[in-house]
Design an enzyme around this catalytic site. Structure first.
Site, PDB file in Angstrom:
ATOM      1  N   VAL A  44      23.074  33.261  53.425  1.00 45.40           N
ATOM      2  CA  VAL A  44      21.693  32.778  53.230  1.00 45.40           C
ATOM      3  C   VAL A  44      21.049  32.447  54.577  1.00 45.40           C
ATOM      4  O   VAL A  44      19.909  32.843  54.858  1.00 45.40           O
ATOM      5  CB  VAL A  44      21.686  31.542  52.288  1.00 45.40           C
ATOM      6  N   ASP A 148      44.252  35.652  46.587  1.00 46.12           N
ATOM      7  CA  ASP A 148      45.371  36.607  46.498  1.00 46.12           C
ATOM      8  C   ASP A 148      45.686  37.371  47.786  1.00 46.12           C
ATOM      9  O   ASP A 148      46.781  37.896  47.936  1.00 46.12           O
ATOM     10  CB  ASP A 148      45.103  37.625  45.394  1.00 46.12           C
ATOM     11  N   GLY A 191      49.312  34.919  41.728  1.00 42.69           N
ATOM     12  CA  GLY A 191      49.505  36.297  42.182  1.00 42.69           C
ATOM     13  C   GLY A 191      49.985  37.154  41.031  1.00 42.69           C
ATOM     14  O   GLY A 191      51.183  37.318  40.828  1.00 42.69           O
ATOM     15  N   ARG A 192      49.024  37.647  40.234  1.00 39.02           N
ATOM     16  CA  ARG A 192      49.368  38.457  39.053  1.00 39.02           C
ATOM     17  C   ARG A 192      50.020  39.777  39.434  1.00 39.02           C
ATOM     18  O   ARG A 192      50.930  40.250  38.802  1.00 39.02           O
ATOM     19  CB  ARG A 192      48.087  38.793  38.290  1.00 39.02           C
ATOM     20  N   LYS A 234      74.458  22.430  50.735  1.00 36.85           N
ATOM     21  CA  LYS A 234      72.998  22.351  50.504  1.00 36.85           C
ATOM     22  C   LYS A 234      72.712  21.374  49.379  1.00 36.85           C
ATOM     23  O   LYS A 234      73.417  21.356  48.367  1.00 36.85           O
ATOM     24  CB  LYS A 234      72.452  23.733  50.125  1.00 36.85           C
TER      25      LYS A 234
HETATM   26  O1  F6P Z   1      42.605  36.647  41.617  1.00 38.06           O
HETATM   27  C1  F6P Z   1      42.783  35.304  41.812  1.00 38.06           C
HETATM   28  C2  F6P Z   1      43.624  34.698  40.719  1.00 38.06           C
HETATM   29  O2  F6P Z   1      43.698  33.317  40.950  1.00 38.06           O
HETATM   30  C3  F6P Z   1      45.020  35.280  40.544  1.00 38.06           C
HETATM   31  O3  F6P Z   1      45.961  34.819  41.487  1.00 38.06           O
HETATM   32  C4  F6P Z   1      45.314  34.862  39.137  1.00 38.06           C
HETATM   33  O4  F6P Z   1      46.320  35.675  38.603  1.00 38.06           O
HETATM   34  C5  F6P Z   1      43.993  35.071  38.467  1.00 38.06           C
HETATM   35  O5  F6P Z   1      43.018  34.886  39.460  1.00 38.06           O
HETATM   36  C6  F6P Z   1      43.700  34.172  37.311  1.00 38.06           C
HETATM   37  O6  F6P Z   1      42.431  34.512  36.801  1.00 38.06           O
HETATM   38  P1  F6P Z   1      41.689  33.737  35.634  1.00 38.06           P
HETATM   39  O7  F6P Z   1      41.381  32.368  36.136  1.00 38.06           O
HETATM   40  O8  F6P Z   1      40.441  34.505  35.352  1.00 38.06           O
HETATM   41  O9  F6P Z   1      42.619  33.723  34.472  1.00 38.06           O
END
Ligand code: F6P
Length: 340
Positions: A44, A148, A191-192, A234
């Site tokens: 902006v 991600d 991380g899907r 450990k």
């Molecule tokens: O892409 C970012 C992210 O946070 C991923 O890491 C996660 O799997 C996904 O979004 C979750 O998305 P939502 O909130 O739409 O379910």
């Protein structure tokens, strides 16, 4: 001190011919990421500096389809440089996959005589923006913002560093209780489809094992490593698991069956998406936001505005949208070696 970012162009990006732009829209579709507000502010303020009219699209592509578009100025982005989330709001919009809805979105741009767009978002937003640009001829530049870090053409996305630090702080705390009780903790991070967060956090937290979707895992081997660790004295074990590796409770149950140790699960979840953007996320957002707009002013569009080795780089989206950002396997090797 971070190095100064200079600008560089890679490959052939598209150039606007005679018509100069006088009005742009900014939008934040997809998942929010810390630093998006910093990027909105940069867009902006840069646009205003160059005499452009700026419109903010609320609630992502859904808002563009439905005309949720408002005028913005320097004052409307005051006090947001350090705020997590997005003041424009966002919404997953699967209906943007339908051409008739994209046409409606285009009509909303035309209605307000908006010449070009800056899209701030992740991999999905970049691909949607590119399809929209190709279909309707709207000049678009994309700023990579996602926790991600899964966008090629940039070392880091806006928000990734913040999310990693948030997760790291939590795991450091988990380590205290894990050590006190001599337990194994299975910690899920976001991380899907990829393991960028898991790998960075796991390495920095000294996790005993890191599970990422890109690499098949062997729970028998992990159990053997934990047993060997117990024999070496450990006192605690942390297994960092990326969301895309399957049900974390099932993973924990399987390990419990194989080992003589108490197991607990923590899913860090959405805490990773919020909070004050880190200095790195903000710095990136300021620089990429400014260059995204100035590139449009100079007639350059169709680019992902990224940063490679501290230099701002323009990558044509058609080149990178077909590629997948690769995990650095060397990081995993080092993390595994240091955990033994
Ligand atoms: O892409 C970012 C992210 O946070 C991923 O890491 C996660 O799997 C996904 O979004 C979750 O998305 P939502 O909130 O739409 O379910």
């Amino acid at each position: 001190m971070p190095k100064k970012i200079t600008k560089k162009r890679t490959g052939a990006s598209q150039r606007l011919s005679a018509k100069k732009i006088s009005s742009i829209a900014v939008i934040t579709p997809g998942g929010d990421a810390p630093g998006m507000n910093t990027a909105i502010r940069a867009v902006v303020r840069t646009a205003t500096y160059h005499g452009l009219k700026v419109w903010g699209v609320e609630r992502g592509w859904y808002g563009l389809i439905n005309g949720l578009v408002k005028e913005m100025g320097p004052k409307s982005v005051s006090g947001i440089i350090n705020k997590g989330g997005t003041i424009l709001h966002t919404r997953r919009t699967p209906e943007f996959n339908e051409k008739q809805n994209r046409k409606m979105a285009y009509n909303e741009l035309r209605l307000r005589q908006i010449d070009a767009m800056v899209v701030i978002g992740g991999d999905g937003s970049m691909k949607s923006a590119y399809r929209f640009m190709k279909e309707f001829g709207v000049p678009v530049n994309v700023i990579p913002a996602s926790i991600d870090n899964d966008i090629p053409g940039t070392d880091f996305t806006i928000g990734f560093d913040t999310a990693v630090n948030t997760a790291l702080e939590a795991i450091d705390k988990i380590r205290d209780t894990a050590t006190s009780h001599e337990r194994l903790f299975v910690v899920e991070v976001m991380g899907r489809h990829n393991g960028f967060i898991a790998l960075d956090v796991g390495l920095s937290a000294g996790a005993e094992a890191i599970l990422i979707p890109e690499v098949p895992y062997d729970l028998d081997q992990i159990a053997r490593d934990i047993r060997a660790g117990q024999e070496r004295g450990k006192e605690s074990f942390i297994l960092v698991v990326a969301e895309g590796c399957g049900n974390v409770y099932k993973i924990a149950d399987k390990l419990k069956d194989k080992l003589n140790i108490e197991v607990r699960v923590t899913n860090l979840g959405y805490v990773q998406r919020g909070g004050t953007p880190s200095s790195l996320s903000r710095e990136l957002a300021c620089k990429l936001g400014a260059v995204a707009v100035e590139s449009l002013v100079n007639g350059l569009y169709g680019n992902l505005i990224g940063a490679i080795s501290d230099r701002v780089v323009l990558f044509p989206i058609d080149k990178i949208s077909k590629t997948k950002k690769q995990i650095d396997m060397e990081h995993l090797r080092i993390a595994t070696m240091l955990a033994s």
